[in-house]
Design a protein around this motif. Structure first.
Motif, mmCIF file in Angstrom:
data_model
loop_
_atom_site.group_PDB
_atom_site.id
_atom_site.type_symbol
_atom_site.label_atom_id
_atom_site.label_comp_id
_atom_site.label_asym_id
_atom_site.label_seq_id
_atom_site.Cartn_x
_atom_site.Cartn_y
_atom_site.Cartn_z
ATOM 1 N N ALA A 1 0.708 -1.255 0.098
ATOM 2 C CA ALA A 1 0.081 -0.075 0.095
ATOM 3 C C ALA A 1 0.871 1.194 0.012
ATOM 4 O O ALA A 1 0.738 2.242 -0.703
ATOM 5 C CB ALA A 1 -1.052 0.043 1.196
ATOM 6 N N GLU A 2 1.820 1.406 0.767
ATOM 7 C CA GLU A 2 2.590 2.400 1.139
ATOM 8 C C GLU A 2 3.657 2.808 -0.055
ATOM 9 O O GLU A 2 4.289 3.748 -0.222
ATOM 10 C CB GLU A 2 3.446 2.382 2.120
ATOM 11 N N GLU A 3 3.502 1.728 -1.172
ATOM 12 C CA GLU A 3 4.449 1.705 -2.197
ATOM 13 C C GLU A 3 3.716 1.968 -3.603
ATOM 14 O O GLU A 3 4.183 1.667 -4.634
ATOM 15 C CB GLU A 3 5.285 0.485 -2.382
ATOM 16 N N SER A 4 2.254 2.098 -3.445
ATOM 17 C CA SER A 4 1.522 2.321 -4.470
ATOM 18 C C SER A 4 1.219 3.786 -4.756
ATOM 19 O O SER A 4 1.277 4.599 -3.791
ATOM 20 C CB SER A 4 -0.100 1.611 -4.054
ATOM 21 N N VAL A 5 1.351 4.029 -6.124
ATOM 22 C CA VAL A 5 1.211 5.414 -6.404
ATOM 23 C C VAL A 5 -0.299 6.082 -5.706
ATOM 24 O O VAL A 5 -0.046 7.018 -5.170
ATOM 25 C CB VAL A 5 1.164 5.766 -7.887
ATOM 26 N N ASP A 6 -1.397 5.279 -6.039
ATOM 27 C CA ASP A 6 -2.696 6.069 -5.542
ATOM 28 C C ASP A 6 -3.474 4.583 -5.024
ATOM 29 O O ASP A 6 -4.249 4.027 -5.608
ATOM 30 C CB ASP A 6 -3.199 6.452 -6.789
ATOM 31 N N PRO A 7 -3.068 4.215 -3.647
ATOM 32 C CA PRO A 7 -3.597 2.928 -3.043
ATOM 33 C C PRO A 7 -5.115 3.084 -3.015
ATOM 34 O O PRO A 7 -5.902 2.031 -3.288
ATOM 35 C CB PRO A 7 -2.848 2.874 -1.735
ATOM 36 N N LYS A 8 -5.867 4.305 -2.757
ATOM 37 C CA LYS A 8 -6.955 4.262 -2.735
ATOM 38 C C LYS A 8 -7.921 3.973 -3.984
ATOM 39 O O LYS A 8 -8.940 3.539 -4.081
ATOM 40 C CB LYS A 8 -7.531 5.662 -2.126
ATOM 41 N N ARG A 9 -7.246 4.211 -5.194
ATOM 42 C CA ARG A 9 -7.757 3.886 -6.642
ATOM 43 C C ARG A 9 -7.249 2.543 -6.921
ATOM 44 O O ARG A 9 -7.989 1.583 -7.516
ATOM 45 C CB ARG A 9 -7.679 5.047 -7.472
ATOM 46 N N ASP A 10 -6.001 2.315 -6.688
ATOM 47 C CA ASP A 10 -5.537 1.142 -7.560
ATOM 48 C C ASP A 10 -5.338 -0.230 -6.583
ATOM 49 O O ASP A 10 -5.642 -1.068 -7.533
ATOM 50 C CB ASP A 10 -3.758 1.406 -8.028
ATOM 51 N N MET A 11 -5.402 -0.185 -5.382
ATOM 52 C CA MET A 11 -5.381 -1.124 -4.666
ATOM 53 C C MET A 11 -6.607 -2.089 -4.919
ATOM 54 O O MET A 11 -6.592 -3.247 -5.312
ATOM 55 C CB MET A 11 -5.347 -1.041 -3.282
ATOM 56 N N PRO A 12 -8.068 -1.779 -4.712
ATOM 57 C CA PRO A 12 -8.962 -2.607 -5.098
ATOM 58 C C PRO A 12 -8.919 -3.229 -6.465
ATOM 59 O O PRO A 12 -9.423 -4.196 -6.856
ATOM 60 C CB PRO A 12 -10.113 -1.549 -4.936
ATOM 61 N N ARG A 13 -8.474 -2.053 -7.547
ATOM 62 C CA ARG A 13 -8.504 -2.628 -8.979
ATOM 63 C C ARG A 13 -7.380 -3.906 -8.981
ATOM 64 O O ARG A 13 -7.754 -5.036 -9.582
ATOM 65 C CB ARG A 13 -8.203 -1.571 -10.027
ATOM 66 N N GLY A 14 -6.343 -3.680 -8.325
ATOM 67 C CA GLY A 14 -5.214 -4.715 -8.552
ATOM 68 C C GLY A 14 -5.633 -5.928 -7.820
ATOM 69 O O GLY A 14 -5.432 -6.873 -8.456
ATOM 70 N N ILE A 15 -6.253 -6.013 -6.678
ATOM 71 C CA ILE A 15 -6.806 -7.141 -5.959
ATOM 72 C C ILE A 15 -7.727 -7.929 -6.995
ATOM 73 O O ILE A 15 -7.711 -9.255 -6.729
ATOM 74 C CB ILE A 15 -7.041 -6.637 -4.570
ATOM 75 N N LEU A 16 -8.763 -7.173 -7.370
ATOM 76 C CA LEU A 16 -9.802 -7.668 -7.795
ATOM 77 C C LEU A 16 -9.644 -8.544 -9.110
ATOM 78 O O LEU A 16 -9.718 -9.489 -9.718
ATOM 79 C CB LEU A 16 -11.225 -6.893 -8.193
ATOM 80 N N ALA A 17 -8.654 -7.746 -10.004
ATOM 81 C CA ALA A 17 -8.119 -8.114 -11.405
ATOM 82 C C ALA A 17 -7.257 -9.313 -11.101
ATOM 83 O O ALA A 17 -7.445 -10.398 -11.970
ATOM 84 C CB ALA A 17 -7.205 -7.100 -12.085
ATOM 85 N N GLY A 18 -6.568 -9.479 -9.768
ATOM 86 C CA GLY A 18 -5.775 -10.638 -9.584
ATOM 87 C C GLY A 18 -6.804 -11.828 -9.367
ATOM 88 O O GLY A 18 -6.486 -12.844 -9.811
ATOM 89 N N ILE A 19 -7.569 -11.515 -8.357
ATOM 90 C CA ILE A 19 -8.365 -12.928 -8.094
ATOM 91 C C ILE A 19 -9.227 -13.281 -9.429
ATOM 92 O O ILE A 19 -9.086 -14.619 -9.379
ATOM 93 C CB ILE A 19 -9.369 -12.611 -7.068
ATOM 94 N N PHE A 20 -9.699 -12.610 -10.297
ATOM 95 C CA PHE A 20 -10.379 -13.167 -11.411
ATOM 96 C C PHE A 20 -9.487 -13.748 -12.449
ATOM 97 O O PHE A 20 -9.895 -14.601 -12.856
ATOM 98 C CB PHE A 20 -11.304 -11.970 -11.956
ATOM 99 N N THR A 21 -8.478 -13.450 -12.612
ATOM 100 C CA THR A 21 -7.204 -13.901 -13.319
ATOM 101 C C THR A 21 -7.060 -15.377 -12.678
ATOM 102 O O THR A 21 -6.944 -16.211 -13.406
ATOM 103 C CB THR A 21 -6.009 -13.165 -13.508
ATOM 104 N N LEU A 22 -6.905 -15.570 -11.426
ATOM 105 C CA LEU A 22 -6.441 -16.868 -10.704
ATOM 106 C C LEU A 22 -7.527 -17.649 -11.125
ATOM 107 O O LEU A 22 -7.275 -18.930 -11.173
ATOM 108 C CB LEU A 22 -6.024 -16.436 -9.438
ATOM 109 N N ILE A 23 -8.806 -17.054 -10.821
ATOM 110 C CA ILE A 23 -9.819 -18.279 -10.914
ATOM 111 C C ILE A 23 -10.099 -18.697 -12.236
ATOM 112 O O ILE A 23 -10.473 -20.090 -12.518
ATOM 113 C CB ILE A 23 -11.336 -17.396 -10.373
ATOM 114 N N PHE A 24 -9.863 -17.825 -13.392
ATOM 115 C CA PHE A 24 -9.906 -18.334 -14.674
ATOM 116 C C PHE A 24 -8.820 -19.502 -15.001
ATOM 117 O O PHE A 24 -9.171 -20.216 -15.368
ATOM 118 C CB PHE A 24 -9.827 -17.129 -15.849
ATOM 119 N N SER A 25 -7.582 -19.057 -14.590
ATOM 120 C CA SER A 25 -6.491 -19.915 -14.650
ATOM 121 C C SER A 25 -6.806 -21.285 -14.015
ATOM 122 O O SER A 25 -6.341 -22.377 -14.543
ATOM 123 C CB SER A 25 -5.175 -19.177 -14.311
ATOM 124 N N ALA A 26 -7.149 -21.287 -12.810
ATOM 125 C CA ALA A 26 -7.671 -22.358 -11.909
ATOM 126 C C ALA A 26 -8.266 -23.413 -12.493
ATOM 127 O O ALA A 26 -8.174 -24.654 -12.738
ATOM 128 C CB ALA A 26 -7.947 -22.107 -10.616
#
Length: 492
Positions: free
Chosen positions: A239-264
Motif C-alpha cells: 500500500a505505501e509503495e502504491s502511487v494511488d492506493p485508494k484507487r489502484d489497490m481495489p482494482r489490482g486485488i480484484l483483477a488478480g483474483i479473477f485472473t487466478l479463478i479463470f486460470s485455476a
C-alpha cells in the motif's frame, strides 16, 4: 512513554521514520502482477494432490475455496484503501481488535511469508537439479543461490522489483496459456479425468462417478484447492509503495483474483484430461504441468520444458520475498518486532534488513532439517511439514482478516471507504466459515499435525516476546496512530 490498552508507546523523533521510508512506484498492473505472481506456482504444482479424491471432488472443493477467496479479496479491496498502510492484515486487525489482535494476525502471516519461499525454493532446486544433473547432496547450493539473487533484486529497488515481477508473471501466465492451447487436441475428459473410482482405485476405462468419495472427498480436497489461490492476500502490504492506493489497490486485488479463478479452472479441466495421464496418475505427481507438456510434446525436450515449468515457481518465490520484507518491516516499524528490522536502505528505500533476516531464518530451518534428518527425510519434511505450516498460518490470518472486516463495518461505519465490497459482511462471514472447515480437515490429516505443532511453537515464541518485551516498546507508526484515532472517535 504513554500507555494505551495494556501496551506502552515510546515517543520517537522524526529521524526514526526518515530511516524507514519507502518509495511509491506501483500502479494497477504492478499490483496485479504482485498478486498473481505470488500465487501462480500453485497452478504449476501442489493443487493436483487433491485429485486423489476424484476430479468432481476437486472441482467442488475449488468452487468452495474460490468463494472463500472472493469473500476475502472483496473484503481486502474495501479495507486496503480505507487503511492504506504497509501493515496489511496486521493493520486491519490492529484497528478492529486492538494490539493483541493485530500482533496475532501479523504473527500468523509471518509464518506464511517466511516459510512459503523456503518450500518454493526447495521445489525450484529439485527442478534445477534434474535439468543440470546436480547431485542431491548439493541441492542446498541452489537454495542459497536463488535466495541471494532474488533478495538482491528486491533490495536494489522497488522499481526493479516490480518490473521483474511483471515480466516473470507474464511469462508464467504465457506458459500456462501455451499449455491450455496445446492440450485441447489431446483431451478426453471422461476417459482420463474421471478415472478415479470409489476408494481411490484406478478405473482403466474412466467414466467414473463424479464424487467417488462422496461429500467427504470434497472436504478432504479443500486444503489442496487452497494452493490455487494462496498468497493473493499479500497485495495490501504494498500500500505505501502504491502511487494511488485508494484507487489502484481495489482494482489490482480484484483483477488478480479473477485472473487466478479463470486460470485455476482451466488447469483443473485440461491437465487431468490429457490422454495417457489422467487424474489418478496426476494425483501422485510432483510436477503435473510438466507431465502434461511431456505427454503432448514427448520426453525429448524434457529439460527445456522443465525450465519453462520452473517459471511459475520463480514468480512466486520472487513476489513472496517482497511480501516477507514488507510484513516484517511493518511489524518492526511499530515495535512489535525489534525496530532495527524496519530500517530501509539509505538510497534504495527498501526494507533490506527485514528481507535478509527472514531469508536467513528460512534457510536456517531448511539446513537444520536437511542435515539433521538426512537428504531423503529432510526433503519430505521441507516439502510436507513446512508446506503445511504455511497453509495453517494463512488460514488463521484469513479468519482474522475477515473478522476484522466485520468488526470495522460494525464498530467504525464512518471510516472513509473509497471502495465498498458488494459481498459485505456475508462475504466475510463465508470466508470465516470456509477457512474454519478447511482448518478442521487439515487437522484431521495426520500429515498436517506436525506442521501445526511447529506453528504452535512459533506462536509461543512470538507471544512470549511480545508479552515480555514488545508490548512495552510500541511506536506510533501510521498504522498505530490510525487505529488509536479511530478507537477514540468510536468511543466519543
Amino acid at each position: 512513554m504513554s500507555e494505551h490498552s495494556g501496551v506502552q508507546y515510546t515517543k520517537v523523533d522524526p529521524s526514526y521514520f526518515e530511516k524507514r521510508g519507502l518509495r511509491r512506484y506501483a500502479g494497477v498492473w504492478s499490483l496485479w502482477a504482485l498478486g498473481v505472481g505470488a500465487v501462480i506456482s500453485g497452478h504449476f504444482s501442489g493443487w493436483n494432490l487433491g485429485l486423489a479424491n476424484g476430479w468432481g471432488s476437486m472441482l467442488f472443493a475449488t468452487i468452495i475455496i474460490a468463494i472463500m477467496y472472493l469473500g476475502l479479496t472483496f473484503s481486502l479491496a474495501e479495507m486496503s484503501p480505507a487503511l492504506p498502510h504497509t501493515g496489511g492484515a496486521y493493520s486491519f486487525a490492529r484497528t478492529a481488535m486492538g494490539p493483541w489482535g493485530g500482533f496475532l494476525t501479523g504473527l500468523s502471516e509471518n509464518v506464511e511469508y517466511v516459510i512459503t519461499p523456503a518450500v518454493i525454493v526447495y521445489f525450484i532446486s529439485s527442478y534445477m537439479g534434474g535439468i543440470f544433473g546436480t547431485p542431491v547432496e548439493y541441492l542446498p547450493l541452489w537454495w542459497i543461490g536463488f535466495y541471494i539473487f532474488f533478495v538482491g533484486l528486491n533490495i536494489v529497488g522497488v522499481e526493479l522489483s516490480f518490473k521483474v515481477t511483471l515480466v516473470i508473471t507474464l511469462l508464467a501466465l504465457a506458459c500456462l496459456v501455451v499449455f491450455w492451447v496445446s492440450a485441447l487436441p489431446y483431451i478426453d475428459f471422461g476417459r482420463w479425468a474421471m478415472n478415479v473410482g470409489e476408494g481411490g482405485v484406478l478405473l482403466e476405462n474412466g467414466n467414473g462417478p463424479l464424487l467417488p468419495m462422496g461429500i467427504t472427498g470434497v472436504l478432504a480436497a479443500m486444503p489442496f484447492a487452497v494452493w490455487l489461490f494462496l498468497a493473493i492476500e499479500q497485495l495490501p502490504l504494498a500500500a505505501e509503495e502504491s502511487v494511488d492506493p485508494k484507487r489502484d489497490m481495489p482494482r489490482g486485488i480484484l483483477a488478480g483474483i479473477f485472473t487466478l479463478i479463470f486460470s485455476a479452472f482451466m488447469v483443473l479441466w485440461l491437465n487431468p484430461s490429457i490422454a495417457s495421464i489422467g487424474a489418478h496418475t496426476l494425483a501422485k505427481s510432483g510436477e503435473p504441468l510438466l507431465d502434461g507438456f511431456k505427454a503432448i510434446y514427448g520426453d525429448g525436450i524434457a529439460k527445456v520444458l522443465a525450465l519453462v515449468a520452473v517459471l511459475g515457481l520463480i514468480a512466486s518465490f520472487h513476489t513472496i520475498i517482497f511480501a516477507k520484507g514488507r510484513q516484517i518491516y511493518s511489524l518492526s516499524r511499530a515495535g512489535y518486532f525489534p525496530s532495527v528490522l524496519s530500517i530501509t536502505h539509505g538510497s534504495r528505500k527498501t526494507p533490506h534488513l527485514a528481507m535478509i533476516l527472514g531469508s536467513v531464518v528460512a534457510l536456517a530451518v531448511m539446513f537444520v532439517l536437511w542435515f539433521s534428518l538426512g537428504s531423503d527425510k529432510g526433503a519430505a519434511v521441507i516439502g510436507g511439514t513446512l508446506l503445511n505450516m504455511a497453509v495453517f498460518g494463512a488460514m488463521f490470518s484469513y479468519i482474522m482478516q475477515a473478522l476484522s472486516f466485520i468488526l470495522l463495518r460494525k464498530n467504525m461505519p464512518n471510516i472513509p471507504r473509497p471502495y465498498r465490497s458488494p459481498l459485505g459482511v456475508v462475504g466475510a462471514a463465508l470466508t470465516v466459515v470456509i477457512a474454519v472447515v478447511t482448518l478442521y480437515f487439515q487437522l484431521s490429516d495426520p500429515l498436517y499435525r506436525d506442521g501445526v505443532m511447529w506453528v504452535a511453537l512459533w506462536f509461543a515464541a512470538g507471544i512470549t516476546y511480545f508479552a515480555l518485551v514488545g508490548r512495552k516498546r510500541l511506536i506510533l507508526s501510521p498504522e498505530e496512530e490510525f487505529a488509536m484515532d479511530m478507537a477514540d472517535k468510536a468511543r466519543s
